[in-house]
Design a protein around this motif. Structure first.
Motif, PDB file in Angstrom:
ATOM      1  N   VAL A  58      62.063  33.348  15.627  1.00 37.54           N
ATOM      2  CA  VAL A  58      61.048  33.350  16.674  1.00 37.54           C
ATOM      3  C   VAL A  58      59.966  34.343  16.253  1.00 37.54           C
ATOM      4  O   VAL A  58      60.256  35.523  16.033  1.00 37.54           O
ATOM      5  CB  VAL A  58      61.642  33.745  18.047  1.00 37.54           C
ATOM      6  CG1 VAL A  58      60.579  33.681  19.133  1.00 37.54           C
ATOM      7  CG2 VAL A  58      62.826  32.853  18.400  1.00 37.54           C
ATOM      8  N   PHE A  59      58.743  33.840  16.125  1.00 42.08           N
ATOM      9  CA  PHE A  59      57.624  34.672  15.706  1.00 42.08           C
ATOM     10  C   PHE A  59      56.448  34.471  16.650  1.00 42.08           C
ATOM     11  O   PHE A  59      56.255  33.375  17.190  1.00 42.08           O
ATOM     12  CB  PHE A  59      57.134  34.276  14.302  1.00 42.08           C
ATOM     13  CG  PHE A  59      58.148  34.428  13.219  1.00 42.08           C
ATOM     14  CD1 PHE A  59      58.590  35.684  12.820  1.00 42.08           C
ATOM     15  CD2 PHE A  59      58.656  33.316  12.577  1.00 42.08           C
ATOM     16  CE1 PHE A  59      59.529  35.822  11.803  1.00 42.08           C
ATOM     17  CE2 PHE A  59      59.585  33.438  11.559  1.00 42.08           C
ATOM     18  CZ  PHE A  59      60.025  34.694  11.168  1.00 42.08           C
ATOM     19  N   GLY A  60      55.648  35.504  16.789  1.00 41.31           N
ATOM     20  CA  GLY A  60      54.345  35.355  17.415  1.00 41.31           C
ATOM     21  C   GLY A  60      53.448  34.586  16.450  1.00 41.31           C
ATOM     22  O   GLY A  60      53.752  34.465  15.256  1.00 41.31           O
ATOM     23  N   VAL A  61      52.335  34.085  16.950  1.00 46.92           N
ATOM     24  CA  VAL A  61      51.450  33.250  16.143  1.00 46.92           C
ATOM     25  C   VAL A  61      50.919  34.020  14.935  1.00 46.92           C
ATOM     26  O   VAL A  61      51.019  33.547  13.794  1.00 46.92           O
ATOM     27  CB  VAL A  61      50.287  32.684  16.989  1.00 46.92           C
ATOM     28  CG1 VAL A  61      49.329  31.882  16.121  1.00 46.92           C
ATOM     29  CG2 VAL A  61      50.815  31.834  18.138  1.00 46.92           C
ATOM     30  N   ASP A  62      50.363  35.196  15.148  1.00 47.64           N
ATOM     31  CA  ASP A  62      49.788  35.956  14.036  1.00 47.64           C
ATOM     32  C   ASP A  62      50.840  36.360  13.010  1.00 47.64           C
ATOM     33  O   ASP A  62      50.581  36.327  11.805  1.00 47.64           O
ATOM     34  CB  ASP A  62      49.046  37.191  14.552  1.00 47.64           C
ATOM     35  CG  ASP A  62      47.792  36.823  15.338  1.00 47.64           C
ATOM     36  OD1 ASP A  62      47.231  35.729  15.108  1.00 47.64           O
ATOM     37  OD2 ASP A  62      47.375  37.626  16.202  1.00 47.64           O
ATOM     38  N   LYS A  63      52.021  36.722  13.468  1.00 53.94           N
ATOM     39  CA  LYS A  63      53.103  37.084  12.544  1.00 53.94           C
ATOM     40  C   LYS A  63      53.486  35.892  11.670  1.00 53.94           C
ATOM     41  O   LYS A  63      53.663  36.022  10.453  1.00 53.94           O
ATOM     42  CB  LYS A  63      54.313  37.584  13.337  1.00 53.94           C
ATOM     43  CG  LYS A  63      55.510  37.947  12.504  1.00 53.94           C
ATOM     44  CD  LYS A  63      55.279  39.212  11.710  1.00 53.94           C
ATOM     45  CE  LYS A  63      56.564  39.654  11.029  1.00 53.94           C
ATOM     46  NZ  LYS A  63      56.339  40.786  10.155  1.00 53.94           N
ATOM     47  N   PHE A  64      53.602  34.715  12.273  1.00 58.52           N
ATOM     48  CA  PHE A  64      53.941  33.533  11.488  1.00 58.52           C
ATOM     49  C   PHE A  64      52.853  33.228  10.460  1.00 58.52           C
ATOM     50  O   PHE A  64      53.154  32.891   9.319  1.00 58.52           O
ATOM     51  CB  PHE A  64      54.185  32.305  12.366  1.00 58.52           C
ATOM     52  CG  PHE A  64      54.513  31.091  11.550  1.00 58.52           C
ATOM     53  CD1 PHE A  64      55.776  30.940  10.990  1.00 58.52           C
ATOM     54  CD2 PHE A  64      53.560  30.125  11.284  1.00 58.52           C
ATOM     55  CE1 PHE A  64      56.085  29.840  10.194  1.00 58.52           C
ATOM     56  CE2 PHE A  64      53.845  29.020  10.488  1.00 58.52           C
ATOM     57  CZ  PHE A  64      55.114  28.883   9.941  1.00 58.52           C
ATOM     58  N   ILE A  65      51.593  33.325  10.867  1.00 57.90           N
ATOM     59  CA  ILE A  65      50.494  33.070   9.933  1.00 57.90           C
ATOM     60  C   ILE A  65      50.590  34.005   8.732  1.00 57.90           C
ATOM     61  O   ILE A  65      50.453  33.568   7.585  1.00 57.90           O
ATOM     62  CB  ILE A  65      49.131  33.207  10.643  1.00 57.90           C
ATOM     63  CG1 ILE A  65      48.927  32.040  11.615  1.00 57.90           C
ATOM     64  CG2 ILE A  65      47.979  33.264   9.625  1.00 57.90           C
ATOM     65  CD1 ILE A  65      47.743  32.213  12.561  1.00 57.90           C
ATOM     66  N   SER A  66      50.849  35.270   8.982  1.00 55.39           N
ATOM     67  CA  SER A  66      50.931  36.222   7.853  1.00 55.39           C
ATOM     68  C   SER A  66      52.128  35.918   6.956  1.00 55.39           C
ATOM     69  O   SER A  66      52.019  35.994   5.726  1.00 55.39           O
ATOM     70  CB  SER A  66      50.951  37.668   8.347  1.00 55.39           C
ATOM     71  OG  SER A  66      52.141  37.957   9.031  1.00 55.39           O
ATOM     72  N   ILE A  67      53.246  35.539   7.540  1.00 56.36           N
ATOM     73  CA  ILE A  67      54.424  35.171   6.742  1.00 56.36           C
ATOM     74  C   ILE A  67      54.133  33.909   5.939  1.00 56.36           C
ATOM     75  O   ILE A  67      54.410  33.839   4.742  1.00 56.36           O
ATOM     76  CB  ILE A  67      55.660  34.980   7.652  1.00 56.36           C
ATOM     77  CG1 ILE A  67      56.113  36.317   8.223  1.00 56.36           C
ATOM     78  CG2 ILE A  67      56.795  34.298   6.898  1.00 56.36           C
ATOM     79  CD1 ILE A  67      57.135  36.199   9.335  1.00 56.36           C
ATOM     80  N   PHE A  68      53.571  32.901   6.588  1.00 55.68           N
ATOM     81  CA  PHE A  68      53.276  31.630   5.935  1.00 55.68           C
ATOM     82  C   PHE A  68      52.325  31.819   4.755  1.00 55.68           C
ATOM     83  O   PHE A  68      52.513  31.230   3.691  1.00 55.68           O
ATOM     84  CB  PHE A  68      52.663  30.652   6.946  1.00 55.68           C
ATOM     85  CG  PHE A  68      52.348  29.303   6.367  1.00 55.68           C
ATOM     86  CD1 PHE A  68      53.311  28.311   6.358  1.00 55.68           C
ATOM     87  CD2 PHE A  68      51.103  29.027   5.827  1.00 55.68           C
ATOM     88  CE1 PHE A  68      53.035  27.060   5.823  1.00 55.68           C
ATOM     89  CE2 PHE A  68      50.813  27.780   5.287  1.00 55.68           C
ATOM     90  CZ  PHE A  68      51.784  26.797   5.286  1.00 55.68           C
ATOM     91  N   ASN A  69      51.309  32.637   4.949  1.00 56.22           N
ATOM     92  CA  ASN A  69      50.319  32.842   3.893  1.00 56.22           C
ATOM     93  C   ASN A  69      50.833  33.718   2.753  1.00 56.22           C
ATOM     94  O   ASN A  69      50.327  33.629   1.637  1.00 56.22           O
ATOM     95  CB  ASN A  69      49.026  33.411   4.470  1.00 56.22           C
ATOM     96  CG  ASN A  69      48.263  32.380   5.280  1.00 56.22           C
ATOM     97  OD1 ASN A  69      48.289  31.194   4.984  1.00 56.22           O
ATOM     98  ND2 ASN A  69      47.597  32.828   6.320  1.00 56.22           N
ATOM     99  N   ALA A  70      51.846  34.534   3.023  1.00 56.18           N
ATOM    100  CA  ALA A  70      52.384  35.430   1.993  1.00 56.18           C
ATOM    101  C   ALA A  70      53.525  34.811   1.196  1.00 56.18           C
ATOM    102  O   ALA A  70      53.738  35.157   0.035  1.00 56.18           O
ATOM    103  CB  ALA A  70      52.857  36.733   2.641  1.00 56.18           C
ATOM    104  N   GLN A  71      54.254  33.917   1.824  1.00 57.09           N
ATOM    105  CA  GLN A  71      55.474  33.404   1.190  1.00 57.09           C
ATOM    106  C   GLN A  71      55.719  31.964   1.631  1.00 57.09           C
ATOM    107  O   GLN A  71      55.834  31.696   2.823  1.00 57.09           O
ATOM    108  CB  GLN A  71      56.640  34.298   1.622  1.00 57.09           C
ATOM    109  CG  GLN A  71      57.948  33.962   1.036  1.00 57.09           C
ATOM    110  CD  GLN A  71      59.000  34.990   1.482  1.00 57.09           C
ATOM    111  OE1 GLN A  71      58.699  36.068   1.935  1.00 57.09           O
ATOM    112  NE2 GLN A  71      60.240  34.608   1.345  1.00 57.09           N
ATOM    113  N   PRO A  72      55.799  31.036   0.712  1.00 60.88           N
ATOM    114  CA  PRO A  72      56.024  29.638   1.116  1.00 60.88           C
ATOM    115  C   PRO A  72      57.396  29.452   1.774  1.00 60.88           C
ATOM    116  O   PRO A  72      58.356  30.136   1.434  1.00 60.88           O
ATOM    117  CB  PRO A  72      55.944  28.865  -0.200  1.00 60.88           C
ATOM    118  CG  PRO A  72      56.169  29.868  -1.271  1.00 60.88           C
ATOM    119  CD  PRO A  72      55.752  31.200  -0.732  1.00 60.88           C
TER     120      PRO A  72
END
Length: 162
Positions: A58-72
């Motif tokens: 479970v992630f907040g929107v901004d946290k998920f975006i940063s994870i997605f952009n840093a690591q596939p």
């Protein structure tokens, strides 16, 4: 990209998602994206218990975006978000998506109710239109065994009956 399915459902993981959709999508993990849920440890635990056979994040929107952009994402993933606003934020944040499955956003104080599961605030409706303008296909489908139907014509027809 290992995202198999992105679904808008303001209830996130509930009975129908847990018993039907997760089996239908056959993903290895579920990612719920919700600022509200991510900030509430009790809700995080409830969401994790709702799909005990899968890894649930479970992630907040901004946290998920940063994870997605840093690591596939490597594992086959079912993503569930609360609203069209969240999907638009994901898209604008660099999350690649061209299809969204709409399951429902229910009545709230600031939403206009077009049908029991089609309720939009002005901002959420504008976000839907913007997603469509950005060539994101949005289909309406309550249950996994239902046929997906383009959302906008259904919503436009419902608006005429209000």
């Amino acid at each position: 990209m290992a995202i198999k399915w992105i679904r808008i459902d303001d209830r996130l993981i509930h009975g129908q998602v847990a018993t039907s959709w997760l089996r239908h999508i056959n993903a290895e993990q579920v990612i719920c994206i919700s600022d509200k849920a991510a900030a509430n440890p009790v809700q995080v635990k409830v969401l994790q218990m709702a799909a005990p056979d899968l890894k649930v994040h479970v992630f907040g929107v901004d946290k998920f975006i940063s994870i997605f952009n840093a690591q596939p994402i490597k594992r086959s993933t079912f993503v569930i978000v609360e609203s069209t606003l969240d999907v638009l934020r994901l898209l604008e944040g660099g999350v690649t998506l061209d299809y969204v499955n709409f399951g429902g956003m229910r009545a709230r104080d600031n939403r206009v109710q077009y049908s029991p599961e089609l309720c939009f605030s002005d901002e959420e409706y504008s976000a839907l239109k913007e997603l469509l303008e950005k060539n994101v296909k949005v289909d309406y489908q309550i249950a996994a065994y239902d046929s997906p139907t383009p959302l906008l014509p259904i919503l436009e027809k419902a608006k005429q009956n209000i």
